[in-house]
Motif scaffolding. Structure first.
Motif, mmCIF file in Angstrom:
data_model
loop_
_atom_site.group_PDB
_atom_site.id
_atom_site.type_symbol
_atom_site.label_atom_id
_atom_site.label_comp_id
_atom_site.label_asym_id
_atom_site.label_seq_id
_atom_site.Cartn_x
_atom_site.Cartn_y
_atom_site.Cartn_z
ATOM 1 N N HIS A 85 10.303 -4.610 -19.179
ATOM 2 C CA HIS A 85 9.492 -5.668 -18.663
ATOM 3 C C HIS A 85 9.038 -5.662 -17.417
ATOM 4 C CE1 HIS A 85 9.738 -7.801 -22.602
ATOM 5 N NE2 HIS A 85 11.300 -7.687 -22.588
ATOM 6 N N MET A 86 9.098 -4.401 -16.656
ATOM 7 C CA MET A 86 8.581 -4.323 -15.319
ATOM 8 C C MET A 86 7.456 -3.317 -15.708
ATOM 9 S SD MET A 86 10.529 -5.751 -13.071
ATOM 10 C CE MET A 86 11.786 -6.830 -12.911
ATOM 11 N N ASP A 87 6.434 -4.186 -16.088
ATOM 12 C CA ASP A 87 5.024 -3.314 -16.643
ATOM 13 C C ASP A 87 4.137 -3.348 -15.949
ATOM 14 O OD1 ASP A 87 4.578 -5.885 -17.436
ATOM 15 O OD2 ASP A 87 4.730 -5.348 -19.674
ATOM 16 N N LEU A 122 0.742 -1.139 -0.202
ATOM 17 C CA LEU A 122 -0.046 0.051 0.210
ATOM 18 C C LEU A 122 0.579 1.352 0.087
ATOM 19 C CD1 LEU A 122 -3.115 -0.711 2.410
ATOM 20 C CD2 LEU A 122 -2.985 -0.857 -0.069
ATOM 21 N N LEU A 123 1.968 1.258 0.714
ATOM 22 C CA LEU A 123 2.812 2.440 0.747
ATOM 23 C C LEU A 123 3.582 2.640 -0.777
ATOM 24 C CD1 LEU A 123 4.430 4.837 2.049
ATOM 25 C CD2 LEU A 123 6.187 3.222 2.591
ATOM 26 N N GLY A 124 4.024 1.580 -1.492
ATOM 27 C CA GLY A 124 4.348 1.492 -2.737
ATOM 28 C C GLY A 124 3.618 2.234 -3.502
ATOM 29 N N GLU A 125 2.069 1.802 -3.640
ATOM 30 C CA GLU A 125 0.963 2.289 -4.204
ATOM 31 C C GLU A 125 0.730 3.858 -4.257
ATOM 32 O OE1 GLU A 125 -2.480 0.808 -5.771
ATOM 33 O OE2 GLU A 125 -0.731 -0.381 -6.695
ATOM 34 N N ALA A 126 0.671 4.012 -2.805
ATOM 35 C CA ALA A 126 0.389 5.590 -2.490
ATOM 36 C C ALA A 126 1.377 6.467 -3.189
ATOM 37 C CB ALA A 126 0.324 5.849 -1.075
ATOM 38 N N TRP A 186 8.437 -2.231 -4.914
ATOM 39 C CA TRP A 186 8.671 -2.383 -6.386
ATOM 40 C C TRP A 186 9.436 -3.474 -6.805
ATOM 41 C CZ3 TRP A 186 5.719 0.172 -10.001
ATOM 42 C CH2 TRP A 186 5.987 -0.099 -11.539
ATOM 43 N N LEU A 187 10.915 -3.620 -6.391
ATOM 44 C CA LEU A 187 11.810 -4.638 -6.861
ATOM 45 C C LEU A 187 11.297 -5.758 -6.175
ATOM 46 C CD1 LEU A 187 15.153 -2.731 -6.629
ATOM 47 C CD2 LEU A 187 13.783 -3.412 -8.599
ATOM 48 N N VAL A 220 12.228 6.331 -12.159
ATOM 49 C CA VAL A 220 12.838 5.716 -13.390
ATOM 50 C C VAL A 220 12.422 4.287 -13.527
ATOM 51 C CG1 VAL A 220 14.822 5.232 -14.588
ATOM 52 C CG2 VAL A 220 14.679 7.511 -14.023
ATOM 53 N N ILE A 221 12.822 3.488 -12.305
ATOM 54 C CA ILE A 221 12.486 2.001 -12.244
ATOM 55 C C ILE A 221 10.997 1.796 -12.267
ATOM 56 C CG2 ILE A 221 12.311 0.149 -10.418
ATOM 57 C CD1 ILE A 221 14.747 1.264 -9.328
ATOM 58 N N SER A 222 10.175 2.505 -11.720
ATOM 59 C CA SER A 222 8.604 2.349 -11.852
ATOM 60 C C SER A 222 8.123 3.104 -13.150
ATOM 61 C CB SER A 222 7.916 3.254 -10.658
ATOM 62 O OG SER A 222 7.863 4.633 -10.807
ATOM 63 N N ARG A 223 8.750 3.448 -14.254
ATOM 64 C CA ARG A 223 8.526 4.021 -15.376
ATOM 65 C C ARG A 223 7.744 5.135 -15.381
ATOM 66 N NH1 ARG A 223 8.080 -1.185 -18.448
ATOM 67 N NH2 ARG A 223 6.044 -0.576 -19.264
#
Length: 332
Positions: free
Chosen positions: A326-328, A195-199, A228-229, A298-301
Motif C-alpha cells: 500500500h506504499m504505492d 527533491l532528494l528522495g525523488e532524485a 519516503w516514510l 525494498v521500501i520504495s518497491r
C-alpha cells in the motif's frame, strides 16, 4: 505534483509484482492534464493543505530535529540541495543521448523519456514554488515545462533544472512560507528533502532501465528513506488518500526499519486514525534491517525482498508485505 509521485515499483516478496508509475484511467494523469509523468494524484492534493497551516520557525525546527534524531549529523536544506544537484548530474550523464523509448521496468508505463520529463519538470515546478514563495500552488502546476524530445539535450536540461532549484532554495530560509501538501507547514525543508528522495529513487529507475549498477552513499539512502516514510505517513497523505488510510488503519501494529551501515531507525505504528512514525530503536511486530540502500530499494518497491539477501527479516512478514503493498504513491 503534491507529493511528486515517485513511481511505484510494486516489488513485495517476489519478482513480478510491479504496478505502474501513474494510472492512465486517472483523470489527473498526465495523459489528461498538463502535469508531469507519475502525477496520479497531483490535482487531488492541490485543493488541500495550502490554507491549513503556514510555515513557521517551530515547524521547520521540528523537521530538522527529526532528521537529527536519526542519530547522525542532520542534513539541512543546503545539504539536501547539494545532493540533489549531484544525484541529478549522475542521472543526466546516464540518460544523455539514450533511446527515449527505452522502457523503465520499475515503472512499466514509463519510457526513459517519461522518467526524464518527470524528474526535470518536477524540479522546475518546485523551483517556482520556492523561488516565488508561493503559498498556493496552482500557478506552479500550470507552469509545468515538459522535457525536450531530443535525448541529446537531456543532460543540459536536467543539470540546469537542478542548478536552478538549488539557487531558488538559496534565496529563502527554512522559515519562508511555501506551500507543501504534507500538513506540516514547513515547505522549504519539506521540498528540499522531497527533491532528494525523488532524485535518489528515480536514479534507481534509470539504472534498472539502462542496466547500470546502482550505488548510493548510506547517508543519502537514509535521507531518502526518511523522506519516503515521513511523507507517506504524513497527515496530508492520510487525509487525502482515503484508500490508503483504510488499508493502513490498525490497532497498534508496529514495523521497525533499521539501516545498519549509517544511523537510521524508524518504527511505524498503525493506529485507527494515523500511522505514527518514530525515530527510535524498539521491538516491533516485524523488523527489517540491513544496508540503507537495499532497505531504500525494498521500501520504495524498486527491489523485491527476496532479491535483497543483505536484508534480515524478523517477525510477521505478512505485515511487511501489506505495508509495501500500500506504499504505492498512486491514487486509488
Amino acid at each position: 505534483m503534491p507529493f511528486l509521485a515517485t513511481g511505484t515499483a510494486r516489488n513485495i516478496t517476489g519478482a513480478g509484482h510491479i504496478i505502474d508509475c501513474g494510472k492512465q484511467d486517472d483523470p489527473t494523469h498526465p495523459a489528461q492534464q498538463p502535469t508531469p509523468r507519475g502525477g496520479g494524484y497531483h490535482r487531488k492534493f492541490l485543493a488541500t493543505g495550502s490554507d491549513r497551516r503556514p510555515a513557521s520557525s517551530d515547524l521547520a525546527r521540528e523537521l530538522r530535529e527529526e532528521n537529527a534524531a536519526l542519530g547522525g549529523a542532520a542534513m539541512d536544506t543546503p545539504s539536501y540541495m547539494k545532493a540533489v544537484v549531484e544525484q541529478t548530474s549522475t542521472l543526466a550523464d546516464w540518460v544523455h543521448g539514450r533511446d527515449a523509448a527505452t522502457p523503465v521496468p520499475t515503472c512499466p508505463d514509463w519510457t526513459l523519456a517519461d522518467l526524464v520529463d518527470h524528474v526535470g519538470g518536477t524540479q522546475r515546478m518546485v523551483t517556482m514554488l520556492v523561488g516565488e514563495q508561493m503559498t498556493e500552488p496552482s500557478r506552479a502546476f500550470a507552469g509545468y515545462v515538459p522535457g525536450p524530445a531530443d535525448p541529446g539535450q537531456w543532460r543540459a536540461w536536467l543539470s540546469d533544472g537542478a542548478a536552478e532549484a538549488r539557487q531558488a532554495f538559496a534565496s529563502v530560509t527554512d522559515d519562508t512560507p511555501v506551500w507543501d501538501p504534507s500538513g506540516g507547514g514547513a515547505g522549504v525543508p519539506f521540498w528540499s528533502r522531497r527533491l532528494l528522495g525523488e532524485a535518489c529513487v528515480h536514479r534507481a529507475d534509470a539504472a534498472a532501465a539502462l542496466g547500470t549498477p546502482y550505488e548510493l552513499a548510506p547517508e543519502l539512502a537514509v535521507a531518502a528513506i526518511e523522506d519516503w516514510l515521513d511523507t507517506m505517513t504524513s497527515r496530508g497523505y492520510w487525509e487525502n488518500r482515503p484508500g490508503f488510510a483504510d488499508a493502513m488503519r490498525g490497532s497498534g501494529q508496529t514495523l521497525h526499519f533499521h539501516a545498519t551501515d549509517a544511523p537510521g531507525e524508524w518504527v511505524a505504528r498503525r493506529e485507527p486514525d494515523m500511522v505514527a512514525l518514530e525515530r527510535t530503536h524498539s521491538k516491533a511486530d516485524v523488523a527489517v534491517r540491513g544496508p540503507a540502500v537495499d532497505l531504500l530499494l525494498v521500501i520504495s518497491r524498486r527491489r523485491p525482498l527476496d532479491a535483497a539477501p543483505t536484508l534480515e527479516l524478523l517477525g510477521n512478514q505478512a505485515l511487511l508485505d501489506h505495508w509495501i503493498e500500500h506504499m504505492d504513491w498512486v491514487t486509488g
